[in-house]
Each structure stands twice: as C-alpha cells, then as structure tokens.
Design an enzyme around this catalytic site. Sequence first.
Site, PDB file in Angstrom:
ATOM      1  N   ASP A   1       0.822  -1.203   0.000  1.00 39.00           N
ATOM      2  CA  ASP A   1       0.000   0.000   0.000  1.00 39.00           C
ATOM      3  C   ASP A   1       0.862   1.262   0.000  1.00 39.00           C
ATOM      4  OD1 ASP A   1      -2.208   1.558   0.088  1.00 39.00           O
ATOM      5  OD2 ASP A   1      -2.890   0.954   2.072  1.00 39.00           O
ATOM      6  N   ASP A   2       0.762   2.067  -1.051  1.00 43.96           N
ATOM      7  CA  ASP A   2       1.535   3.317  -1.154  1.00 43.96           C
ATOM      8  C   ASP A   2       3.034   3.066  -1.232  1.00 43.96           C
ATOM      9  OD1 ASP A   2      -0.902   4.530  -0.880  1.00 43.96           O
ATOM     10  OD2 ASP A   2      -0.387   5.745   0.863  1.00 43.96           O
TER      11      ASP A   2
ATOM     12  N   CYS B   1      -5.859   4.179  -3.716  1.00 49.31           N
ATOM     13  CA  CYS B   1      -6.134   2.843  -3.180  1.00 49.31           C
ATOM     14  C   CYS B   1      -7.288   2.041  -3.782  1.00 49.31           C
ATOM     15  CB  CYS B   1      -6.408   2.955  -1.684  1.00 49.31           C
ATOM     16  SG  CYS B   1      -4.948   3.264  -0.708  1.00 49.31           S
TER      17      CYS B   1
ATOM     18  N   ARG C   1      -7.285  -1.393  -6.313  1.00 50.14           N
ATOM     19  CA  ARG C   1      -7.656  -2.724  -5.819  1.00 50.14           C
ATOM     20  C   ARG C   1      -8.793  -3.327  -6.633  1.00 50.14           C
ATOM     21  NH1 ARG C   1      -4.981  -2.909  -0.769  1.00 50.14           N
ATOM     22  NH2 ARG C   1      -3.743  -1.004  -0.962  1.00 50.14           N
TER      23      ARG C   1
ATOM     24  N   LYS D   1      -5.725  -5.646   3.634  1.00 46.03           N
ATOM     25  CA  LYS D   1      -6.622  -4.498   3.449  1.00 46.03           C
ATOM     26  C   LYS D   1      -7.594  -4.719   2.295  1.00 46.03           C
ATOM     27  CE  LYS D   1      -6.116   0.195   1.638  1.00 46.03           C
ATOM     28  NZ  LYS D   1      -5.309   1.415   1.630  1.00 46.03           N
TER      29      LYS D   1
ATOM     30  N   HIS E   1     -10.684  -2.500   1.501  1.00 47.18           N
ATOM     31  CA  HIS E   1     -10.900  -1.138   0.975  1.00 47.18           C
ATOM     32  C   HIS E   1     -11.727  -1.092  -0.309  1.00 47.18           C
ATOM     33  CE1 HIS E   1      -9.179   3.198   1.111  1.00 47.18           C
ATOM     34  NE2 HIS E   1     -10.465   3.117   1.402  1.00 47.18           N
TER      35      HIS E   1
ATOM     36  N   SER F   1      -8.026   1.649   4.923  1.00 47.08           N
ATOM     37  CA  SER F   1      -6.638   2.041   5.180  1.00 47.08           C
ATOM     38  C   SER F   1      -6.369   2.164   6.674  1.00 47.08           C
ATOM     39  CB  SER F   1      -6.336   3.389   4.515  1.00 47.08           C
ATOM     40  OG  SER F   1      -6.497   3.289   3.134  1.00 47.08           O
TER      41      SER F   1
ATOM     42  N   HIS G   1       1.654   2.308   3.941  1.00 44.39           N
ATOM     43  CA  HIS G   1       0.732   3.454   4.054  1.00 44.39           C
ATOM     44  C   HIS G   1       0.887   4.052   5.454  1.00 44.39           C
ATOM     45  CE1 HIS G   1      -3.051   5.679   4.214  1.00 44.39           C
ATOM     46  NE2 HIS G   1      -3.346   5.358   2.978  1.00 44.39           N
TER      47      HIS G   1
ATOM     48  N   ASP H   1      -0.128  -0.599  -4.963  1.00 47.72           N
ATOM     49  CA  ASP H   1      -1.391  -0.040  -5.468  1.00 47.72           C
ATOM     50  C   ASP H   1      -1.247   1.354  -6.067  1.00 47.72           C
ATOM     51  OD1 ASP H   1      -0.958   1.274  -3.069  1.00 47.72           O
ATOM     52  OD2 ASP H   1      -3.070   1.298  -2.502  1.00 47.72           O
ATOM     53  N   ASN H   2      -0.157   2.026  -5.746  1.00 48.70           N
ATOM     54  CA  ASN H   2       0.076   3.359  -6.332  1.00 48.70           C
ATOM     55  C   ASN H   2       1.423   3.878  -5.851  1.00 48.70           C
ATOM     56  OD1 ASN H   2      -2.555   3.954  -4.156  1.00 48.70           O
ATOM     57  ND2 ASN H   2      -0.546   4.756  -3.642  1.00 48.70           N
TER      58      ASN H   2
ATOM     59  N   LYS I   1       1.693   9.727  -5.187  1.00 47.18           N
ATOM     60  CA  LYS I   1       0.322   9.217  -5.044  1.00 47.18           C
ATOM     61  C   LYS I   1      -0.721  10.289  -5.354  1.00 47.18           C
ATOM     62  CE  LYS I   1      -2.808   7.397  -1.499  1.00 47.18           C
ATOM     63  NZ  LYS I   1      -2.956   6.980  -0.085  1.00 47.18           N
TER      64      LYS I   1
END
Lengths: 485, 485
Positions: free
Chosen positions: A72-73, A112, A116, A177, A179, A202, A259, A311-312, A327
């Site tokens: 994540d991130d 996010c 996903r 996660k 989300h 998150s 994240h 994811d980014n 992001k």
Amino acid sequence: MRWLRRLGLILTLPVLLIAVLALYVGVKWALHSQDDDPVRIASKASYLRMVAQGAVSQSGTERPNVLILFYDDLGYGDFGFTGSRAIKTPNIDALAAAGTVLTNFHSASPVCSPARAALLTGRLPLRAGMPQVVYPSGQAIQLINILGETNTRLPLEEITLADVLKADGYRTGMVGKWHLGDAAPSLPNRMGFDSFFGALHSNDMHPFALWRNDRIEVADPADQDSLDRRYTDEALRFLAAGGADKRPFFLYFAHNFPHEPLHAAPADRGKSAAGLYGDVVERLDRGVGEIVAALKAGGQFDNTIIILTSDNGPWFEGSPGMARGRKGQTFEGGMRVPFLVHWPKSLVGGRSLPDQAMGNDLFPTLLDWLAIPLPVDRKIDGQSLRPLLAGEPQPPRITYYYSGKQLMAVSDGRYKYHDRQPILYTLSNGTWALPFPKGPWLFDLSIDPDESYDIAMLRPADAARLKAALDARRVEDRDNPRGWR
Amino acid sequence: MRWLRRLGLILTLPVLLIAVLALYVGVKWALHSQDDDPVRIASKASYLRMVAQGAVSQSGTERPNVLILFYDDLGYGDFGFTGSRAIKTPNIDALAAAGTVLTNFHSASPVCSPARAALLTGRLPLRAGMPQVVYPSGQAIQLINILGETNTRLPLEEITLADVLKADGYRTGMVGKWHLGDAAPSLPNRMGFDSFFGALHSNDMHPFALWRNDRIEVADPADQDSLDRRYTDEALRFLAAGGADKRPFFLYFAHNFPHEPLHAAPADRGKSAAGLYGDVVERLDRGVGEIVAALKAGGQFDNTIIILTSDNGPWFEGSPGMARGRKGQTFEGGMRVPFLVHWPKSLVGGRSLPDQAMGNDLFPTLLDWLAIPLPVDRKIDGQSLRPLLAGEPQPPRITYYYSGKQLMAVSDGRYKYHDRQPILYTLSNGTWALPFPKGPWLFDLSIDPDESYDIAMLRPADAARLKAALDARRVEDRDNPRGWR
C-alpha cells in the site's frame, strides 16, 4: 421585539446560504445510488457456474498456486531491485532476480480503492464501479463519495479473481486491506474469498479494527506495531492450512503498509538507513522471506505463481524512483509501481522487460494460464501477459491514466499524452496554491523520464494519435461507463 | 420604502464583511513601508569610496573580467553536463568540461526576486530585504507584497556586486531580467550598472517592455520570439564596446528564459528532442557559443571568469534532475541548480566537486579573488569559494532553505532537516488539495536524493544539531532580520 426582527433580517442571507447548501447535500445523499445490477449479478452467477463445470474436467491437472503480494503506497524506488540505496530487501530482490521484472508496470489508479478494484476484476476502476477511494460508512468524509456520485462499495455484479479461482476449485484466502467498501454485501467472503483476515480500509481511517470473515476479532484501534507480524502469521497459517486439502490455493495478501501511519515492532525499529519507512519495508521483506521458506518447506515453491506489486506511488514518504509526482497524480510517480512475477515451474527467470503492463492485467493473465475463459457479458480492460511472459513480443497497446472518473492521460509506452489539466503550484510554506491549467502535453518517456518537456508541437502526429485514443475512450466511458456488452 | 429597509438589513452582514476586508487591505496598504535606511545608505557610500580608493592602488594589475550567465527557472537536469538525455548543450558542456562544476549548488531561494537579490548582494533574501517575488507596481497582484509585508523593490542601502565592481574600476553592464523592483530608485543604473538593457520583471508579467537604462526602448508587449537574439546581441555589443577602454568588464547577463511563456525564433523552433523548452535552452546554448567566440576573438577568454547558473528549479516544464519538488518548494528540485565556473587563467579545469555552495557565495568569492574587503556594517551570508576552488577542503557549513520569510530547512550537505511544514497533497484532476502538516523530517541526501525517507528518529543527534542551527537562525532573523552589524 423590533431588534429581534432586525437581527432576523440581517441573518437572512447566511441562513439562506446554509439552507441551500444543506438542501443540496441532502438531495445528493437521498439520490445517491449504489450499483448492484440484478441482471448482471445473474450473468455473473452463470459465468461462475460455467467456470466450476470446466474445473471439474480439469481436476486431474496440477494447477499452480497463486500468491499476490500487494503493498500500500509503496513507491517504485523502495526496493533494492528497483534501485533503492537506502532500503535493503534481499528476499524480494532474490524473487526479482529469479523471476521476471516489468519495469514499465503501472497500477490502474494513483489511489487505493480503484487500484484494488482493477486488480481483482481486470477492469479499469470506472468500469469496475469503483473510480474513487471509498470512505468509512456514515462518516462526514463519505460526502466525497456522495458528492462525487461514486459507489461506496464494490458493486456485487463485479467478478473478482477470487470468485473465478474459487469456482475453479481453488482454496481462496485474503489477508490484509480490503478497501472496496466496509458494508455488506460487498465484503471479502461474499466476493470470492473463503477466508478473510484483515482491515476493511486504510490504516489511517477509523475505526481501524481487524476482522476475521464477517466478525471483528481485534477491536478498534488495533495495535499497528504488531500488524505485520499478525498478517504474516495469518498468511503462513493459510498456507499451512492446506494440509490434506489437495486444492491449489489463491492467497491475496494485501498489506496495509507502508501506508501512513508507519508502525513497526520494537525489534524491527531503528534498523534501516531509511528510517521508520525503511524499517517497515525491510520488515515486509522479511515477511516475504518467511513465506518463501514456508512454500519451499511445503514443496510448493516451484509451482506457486508469486506476483508482487503496489497499489500506487508513494504518498509523503517513499521514493517514486526518480519520477515526477506521487500518489494521487497521473504523472509516472503516482502510478508506476514495482512488479515482479516468480514461477519457477513455468516461467524463465532472470529477466527484466520494458513492456507496458498494468494491475488489471493480472486477472486475464491468470485466467489465461489456467485456461479459464473470460466473462463475455462485460469488457475486461486488462490484457493477458501470458504471451509476453512466454517470450513473445507484445503488440502495441495503450495505457490509460485515470484520476477518479476522469481520463487524464494515455501512453503507448514511449509517448505519453496528458490532456489539459490543473497542475498545482505552491510554495513550501503554503502561502498560496493555485492550480494552473496546463497542457495538453506530450512527453517522450524514453528520453524524458520525469515528464519535463512537452513535445506536442514537435510530434503532432503522435499527439493526435494519442489524443484520438483518449477521446475515443472518453466517448466509451460516457456511453457505457461500466463497460457492459 | 419598507422593502428597501428590509433589503438593507439583509445586506448588512455581507456589506460589513466586505467593508472590514477593504479596511484591512487599505490599512495594510497605507502602512506598507519600503526599507531605505539613510544611515545604511551613507555607510554603503563610504564603503564604496573605500573600494574606489583601493582600486586606484591596484590599477596596474590585470584584473579578470566577470561574466555571470543567469537563467530563469532552468532546472538542474536541463543541460547535457547535468545529465539531460533530451537537450543538447555542447557549448555550455564544453565550459563545464574545461571549468569546475559544483554538483551541490543551490540558489538562495526557490523563486525569482529573492534569488536575484541574494546573488547580487551576497546576503540571503530576508537580509537583502527581498524575501518575496515582487509584483508589478500598482497592480492588484501587488497585494501579495503588501499583505506579505515585504519590500516592493530592492532597498537602496543594499550593496550589489555591480556597485562594488564599478567602484573597483570595472565597466559594469546588465542585460536581461532585473526583477528587483520596477520603480525608481531601485533600478539597475542606480544599483551599480553603467548600462542596462532588458526587462524589469518576468516575461509572464505585464507590461512586458524592454528598457535601455531608464527609458523604454521596446514597448509592451515586446516580441519574445526575438528576445534571445536581442539579448545576445546586446551582450556581444557590451563586450565589444570595451575597445580602447582598458577597464575590465562585469557583465550580468540575466536571461528571461526558459521562464514561461516559452518563445523561440522560427529558425530555432522544432529542433530539440525536448520540444519548445529544449529549443529555448539549445538556443541559449548557442548564445553562449557566440559569447565565447567573441571573448576568444578579443583575447579575453583566458582571463574572464564565466559563471553559469539558474535562479531556481523548473516550474511546470524543465527537469529538476530526478530530485523531489520544483520551483517554489524547498525540496532539492526547487533550489538545487546547475553551476559551473570557468576561468582558464587561474582555475584548474575538468573538476566536479560535491561541496555545498549557494548563489549568495558569488559576491564574497569575487571580492575575495579581487582582494576587495567585504562591507563591515552588515552580515554577508555567502562564503568565499576561493579556497574550495583553489583545491582546499571546505570547512563544515550550513545551507539555509527559505520560503519567503520563513526558514523551512537546513542542511550540512549530507543531512537535511525540514521543519514541520504544510506539504500539498492533490489529485491530478484538482478535485481536492489539502496541505498536510508534515515533519519535522531529516533526510540523508547521500542515499536518499529524492528526500523520501525521514530518519529523524534514527539520527536524533543529527536532527537535533540541525534543528539547533535552524532555531538559532530564526532567532537571528527575528532580532535582526536585515542582518545589520
């Protein structure tokens, strides 16, 4: 009484203004609708029945396990194999060295939830009904979804990778996660996962509780120092739980880190040259080491497809790998992410390929490998990477860069066309921040990796070609946003 | 009449609000003061007399010519010698190869006017009385200076490099962009330049006229396609004008490009792989080639100190050289700029040094080379680079990163401490942009060149040491913002 009447008049305008605003929000809220199309839900069910029937005929063959490690991130530059000089990730680097690395791999979204949704459905976020980050139910911040007129959970008619693999006879599990909505019916167990352990959103959102399937197991606020240990243990438990069960497994391990807020167990802190962010990523790497060891011990390593990505791009910390933006932005730094696939039994290792690919390619790629036909009632945006990974040249393709519902840019891998858009200019001390409308811009990523030089006037044919692709897609999005056939 | 009275009451609040706002602005405007300190103006005059007296005794020695090439919004990565793969700058690269390059050179500010004030005075912008960009006189946008309580022109008591070199017997000329106020008395001819040809501010500000000394020669809007040709010709004319005049020259060539809007002559367009931005920079490079040729033809090349740099990082186009941030920000991308110095007669060439230096070092460096004492009535922030460029090791120093009046960060060359500050987060489509307060952050630039990993907790002693330096400087700034002795 006269002063009271006067006061009333004086307050008329502000009161009116607030009333109009409240009315607007109220009407928006009342009219807000969640997509859940009964017709498509039915065709999804019939597709999954068809997959299940096909699975019976295949039950003799040894199908590969599938493990997706999704961070994540996490920025492009945060791993050893992507060039970090500050973070050490020997276990992940070993997978990269023995597997195939794609250096021009993008997440399907710079944020996010949409990323996903695209990864699990193979469809770009708008088509998957999830173009925006979803916010916790019933909180004021959910107004972003209400006013943005977007779903607050993944529509039930969407077909996830877990749905398909489960129908194909896989044991499916998710750790981490979700989300994609925090409310029934769009929860992991209903969207294809036999088992789920993790968070519904998150780690900076509240309440941050940990769920086991449809029940809270660790109440809000769940301790985050021990989160990685818990997740890794859950993943290991899922792998071990196979036992006598001869079904192959699909594990979607979607970590909450790195994240914000960053947390690490005391024993993991203060170790990385990249500070707490580095401690977290290096701990993720050790988790990968534990999982790899378990797979090896179980004799599953050779026939497990391990896919690792993010994811980014990175948010406030984390390295975009010398690219422009972070992001939330459709510059490369917001969407280009690390990617590796490792599958000793069937893929040649030790390769690094510069070809375009995107998070939503995983769905069609896995189905292709497993000889499962794609659904025909809906458009699947992703393309199978099977031919590319088998050594065939990849035909020309277009990468789409969305921000919310808006298509911002398209690329053919070398040239990237940004439509006219607001670019933010701000002083560090926050004294002013004006979004300047800029563009259209055409960048040549082959010589301009940080998107600094507009060449739209120099290469009008390339600009026009890509603009046409962008315009055509916008028309499609307008006429058939969900991409139904 | 009753409805009229009611309407009056209804409008009371908005009218009151507007009146209060207008009053606030009016009072601010009325109370706005421009620094011009008669006592300091007098001590400046006596310093310059002292320099002039010293100059007489030195008149026999052959003093070097000085040529400063200063570009506007040109990014670190925009030259061949700083790594551009898209822009070709053979003439500038040749100077870099035969001269000394500093790879850790910063402008004194991430924006125009303050960077220029610091370069010409040797003092950081706050001390030079010019912490903010100045806006055209009498226009609404000048409210930014009024409300920011900053000078609208360089205070008259400031001593510029031109003042000193003129007193030292130099023929002083300026071509290009002033941007230190568009109103008398703070104009180039009064601030040390015998001759001036150029614009009083940026090429995106109006009116954009070209001045010769104190008169408009080319009325607004001056054609910008021919601007580079005009400027280069003026520079060549200045160099040639020496003739029988045996005085050495000082030419401050502060170009308006590649600041937006970009313009190039038709013959220069469509040539660079980096589009119009590249065309402009490659044209700047050809201008440098013409100037070098003229110096060689005049036999002056060997004993001319050529210094080439930029006022801040790139804005919307232009490459920050793989660093984080752009113009306006105190991240490296906003302030690290290309730098070369070329002086065959006295400096060893072919070097690239990683030592810290800043735009405001040029004033003390040149005075050091010319054996002119520094003024003693004021603090000079810059440090002479003479020892470093003579091959001596540079003692530890601190680089200060200001945004407006606010000191945002300090660095010792390896570690950079960012104080807590608002960092902007925004989606590309501009749907929201919230400044998140972030930090304090400590970055290790040696392994984290894009400022992605906070290590304040890992290196508390370094964080504390740099925070102490930042705090001490803030106290100085509060007690004696202009740095008078």
